[in-house]
Motif scaffolding. Structure first.
Motif, PDB file in Angstrom:
ATOM      1  N   GLN A  31      15.528  -4.174   1.481  1.00  0.00           N
ATOM      2  CA  GLN A  31      15.038  -5.176   1.682  1.00  0.00           C
ATOM      3  C   GLN A  31      13.544  -5.002   0.030  1.00  0.00           C
ATOM      4  O   GLN A  31      13.723  -6.071  -0.728  1.00  0.00           O
ATOM      5  CB  GLN A  31      13.768  -5.113   2.717  1.00  0.00           C
ATOM      6  CG  GLN A  31      14.419  -5.366   3.479  1.00  0.00           C
ATOM      7  CD  GLN A  31      12.700  -5.249   4.859  1.00  0.00           C
ATOM      8  OE1 GLN A  31      12.305  -6.176   4.665  1.00  0.00           O
ATOM      9  NE2 GLN A  31      13.666  -5.063   5.463  1.00  0.00           N
ATOM     10  N   SER A  32      13.233  -3.537  -0.516  1.00  0.00           N
ATOM     11  CA  SER A  32      12.700  -3.614  -1.203  1.00  0.00           C
ATOM     12  C   SER A  32      13.132  -2.747  -2.725  1.00  0.00           C
ATOM     13  O   SER A  32      14.335  -1.679  -2.179  1.00  0.00           O
ATOM     14  CB  SER A  32      11.357  -3.147  -0.760  1.00  0.00           C
ATOM     15  OG  SER A  32      11.288  -1.719   0.142  1.00  0.00           O
ATOM     16  N   PHE A  34      12.691  -0.611  -6.243  1.00  0.00           N
ATOM     17  CA  PHE A  34      11.748   0.162  -6.846  1.00  0.00           C
ATOM     18  C   PHE A  34      12.077   0.908  -8.406  1.00  0.00           C
ATOM     19  O   PHE A  34      13.533   1.927  -7.788  1.00  0.00           O
ATOM     20  CB  PHE A  34      10.343   0.883  -6.690  1.00  0.00           C
ATOM     21  CG  PHE A  34       9.911  -0.058  -5.596  1.00  0.00           C
ATOM     22  CD1 PHE A  34      10.308   0.387  -3.867  1.00  0.00           C
ATOM     23  CD2 PHE A  34       8.571  -0.480  -5.664  1.00  0.00           C
ATOM     24  CE1 PHE A  34       9.858  -0.326  -3.075  1.00  0.00           C
ATOM     25  CE2 PHE A  34       8.016  -1.688  -4.767  1.00  0.00           C
ATOM     26  CZ  PHE A  34       9.167  -1.713  -3.303  1.00  0.00           C
ATOM     27  N   SER A  95      16.683   3.156  10.345  1.00  0.00           N
ATOM     28  CA  SER A  95      17.281   4.394  10.426  1.00  0.00           C
ATOM     29  C   SER A  95      18.439   3.801  11.587  1.00  0.00           C
ATOM     30  O   SER A  95      17.595   2.786  12.667  1.00  0.00           O
ATOM     31  CB  SER A  95      16.373   5.168   9.816  1.00  0.00           C
ATOM     32  OG  SER A  95      15.099   4.966  11.337  1.00  0.00           O
ATOM     33  N   TYR A 100      11.362   2.057   9.261  1.00  0.00           N
ATOM     34  CA  TYR A 100      12.150   1.888   7.717  1.00  0.00           C
ATOM     35  C   TYR A 100      11.933   3.031   7.555  1.00  0.00           C
ATOM     36  O   TYR A 100      11.254   4.097   6.833  1.00  0.00           O
ATOM     37  CB  TYR A 100      10.560   0.787   7.389  1.00  0.00           C
ATOM     38  CG  TYR A 100      10.581   0.698   6.270  1.00  0.00           C
ATOM     39  CD1 TYR A 100       9.610   1.255   5.235  1.00  0.00           C
ATOM     40  CD2 TYR A 100      11.451  -0.460   5.636  1.00  0.00           C
ATOM     41  CE1 TYR A 100       9.661   0.477   4.196  1.00  0.00           C
ATOM     42  CE2 TYR A 100      11.505  -0.622   4.632  1.00  0.00           C
ATOM     43  CZ  TYR A 100      10.626  -0.672   3.629  1.00  0.00           C
ATOM     44  OH  TYR A 100      10.973  -0.882   2.576  1.00  0.00           O
ATOM     45  N   LYS A 101      13.087   3.255   5.741  1.00  0.00           N
ATOM     46  CA  LYS A 101      13.826   4.091   5.313  1.00  0.00           C
ATOM     47  C   LYS A 101      13.421   4.090   3.718  1.00  0.00           C
ATOM     48  O   LYS A 101      13.082   2.701   3.317  1.00  0.00           O
ATOM     49  CB  LYS A 101      15.052   4.830   5.514  1.00  0.00           C
ATOM     50  CG  LYS A 101      14.796   5.687   6.776  1.00  0.00           C
ATOM     51  CD  LYS A 101      15.919   5.853   6.916  1.00  0.00           C
ATOM     52  CE  LYS A 101      16.892   7.501   6.191  1.00  0.00           C
ATOM     53  NZ  LYS A 101      18.049   7.955   6.071  1.00  0.00           N
ATOM     54  N   TYR A 102      12.829   5.049   2.827  1.00  0.00           N
ATOM     55  CA  TYR A 102      12.807   4.729   1.955  1.00  0.00           C
ATOM     56  C   TYR A 102      13.660   5.970   0.841  1.00  0.00           C
ATOM     57  O   TYR A 102      14.149   6.716   1.448  1.00  0.00           O
ATOM     58  CB  TYR A 102      11.315   4.925   1.055  1.00  0.00           C
ATOM     59  CG  TYR A 102      10.219   4.409   1.203  1.00  0.00           C
ATOM     60  CD1 TYR A 102       8.932   4.011   1.519  1.00  0.00           C
ATOM     61  CD2 TYR A 102      10.370   3.319  -0.061  1.00  0.00           C
ATOM     62  CE1 TYR A 102       8.285   3.134   1.496  1.00  0.00           C
ATOM     63  CE2 TYR A 102       9.835   1.970   0.028  1.00  0.00           C
ATOM     64  CZ  TYR A 102       8.487   1.699   1.381  1.00  0.00           C
ATOM     65  OH  TYR A 102       7.222   0.864   0.762  1.00  0.00           O
ATOM     66  N   PHE A 104      15.268   7.548  -2.073  1.00  0.00           N
ATOM     67  CA  PHE A 104      15.678   7.815  -3.614  1.00  0.00           C
ATOM     68  C   PHE A 104      16.538   8.439  -4.422  1.00  0.00           C
ATOM     69  O   PHE A 104      17.109   8.765  -3.908  1.00  0.00           O
ATOM     70  CB  PHE A 104      14.572   9.136  -3.522  1.00  0.00           C
ATOM     71  CG  PHE A 104      12.386   8.805  -4.410  1.00  0.00           C
ATOM     72  CD1 PHE A 104      11.630   8.300  -2.577  1.00  0.00           C
ATOM     73  CD2 PHE A 104      12.249   8.303  -5.142  1.00  0.00           C
ATOM     74  CE1 PHE A 104      10.307   8.016  -3.018  1.00  0.00           C
ATOM     75  CE2 PHE A 104      10.726   8.108  -5.032  1.00  0.00           C
ATOM     76  CZ  PHE A 104       9.680   7.801  -3.689  1.00  0.00           C
ATOM     77  N   GLY A 105      16.909   7.403  -5.495  1.00  0.00           N
ATOM     78  CA  GLY A 105      17.870   8.432  -6.288  1.00  0.00           C
ATOM     79  C   GLY A 105      17.733   9.596  -6.961  1.00  0.00           C
ATOM     80  O   GLY A 105      16.392  10.395  -6.491  1.00  0.00           O
TER      81      GLY A 105
END
Lengths: 114, 114
Positions: A31-32, A34, A95, A100-102, A104-105
């Motif tokens: 959903q988001s 950055f 998950s 909810y998960k963030y 990162f690359g």
């Protein structure tokens, strides 16, 4: 396949050059989005959020392509001070436990040369 | 001033000696998380929490514990540290998805386990 993938670089570019980074993500429910900037041994800091309509902040332009599941960052007229690692971040994919998960690359290193 | 505070910033400890890294935020954020950052691997999520008493495993939870008894605090506990937990750790907080969910990071904790 990693959930978020970036080219690690390094990208070595001369001052004044235009450079573009791409980042792909695997979860279509995300959903988001950055872009964060991280200087050596420092904490990541938000560079810009990425919207479907694209957004621009001075020399920086971010784009989101939901159909192809990638986001991009364009830096125009590179400055020496742009040298850093740029992290792509994708959030909102749930998950297996429904939270909810963030993600990162691993980051793309940019070095702007004088 | 909005901030995420981690302590300690630097820690050298011995294998097996329990330690806690504290994290506190003053932005009333629901979402908090812990990451470790290792060369070539980027930021990997250890644990995250969507609210008080709600925690979930990230990608690399083994050897770590967390608790979220209060909204502002999210300590990371290493019950029996091992040398492979030597890393740079970041705590982050944000609001929930659908809101302005920029993640704010603490300044990092550099942990060495000998």
């Amino acid at each position: 396949r990693k959930e978020v993938e970036q080219d690690p670089g390094p990208f070595n570019v001369p001052e004044g050059a235009t450079v573009a980074f791409n980042c792909t993500y695997s979860n279509s429910a995300s959903q988001s989005f950055f872009w964060y900037r991280q200087d050596c041994r420092k904490e990541p800091k938000l560079l810009m959020s990425v919207y479907s309509s694209g957004n621009e902040d001075g020399r920086f332009t971010a784009q989101l392509n939901r159909a192809s599941q990638y986001i991009s960052l364009l830096i125009r007229d590179s400055k020496l001070s742009d040298s850093a690692t740029y992290l792509c971040v994708v959030g909102g994919g749930l998950s297996t436990s429904g939270t909810y998960k963030y993600i990162f690359g691993t980051g793309t290193r940019l070095k702007v040369l004088a | 001033e909005a901030q995420v505070t981690q302590n300690p910033r630097y820690l050298i400890t011995v294998t097996g000696k329990k330690l806690t890294v504290t994290c506190s935020q003053n932005m009333n954020h629901e979402y908090m998380s812990w990451y470790r950052q290792d060369p070539g691997l980027g930021l990997r999520q250890i644990y995250y929490s969507m609210n008080v008493e709600v925690t979930d495993k990230g990608d690399v939870p083994e050897g770590y514990k967390v608790s979220r008894k209060e909204k502002r605090n999210f300590p990371l506990i290493l019950e029996s540290p091992s040398p492979n937990q030597t890393s740079l750790y970041f705590c982050a907080s944000s609001s929930l998805p659908g809101q302005e969910d920029e993640a704010f990071f603490g300044q990092g904790t550099r942990l060495t386990v000998v």
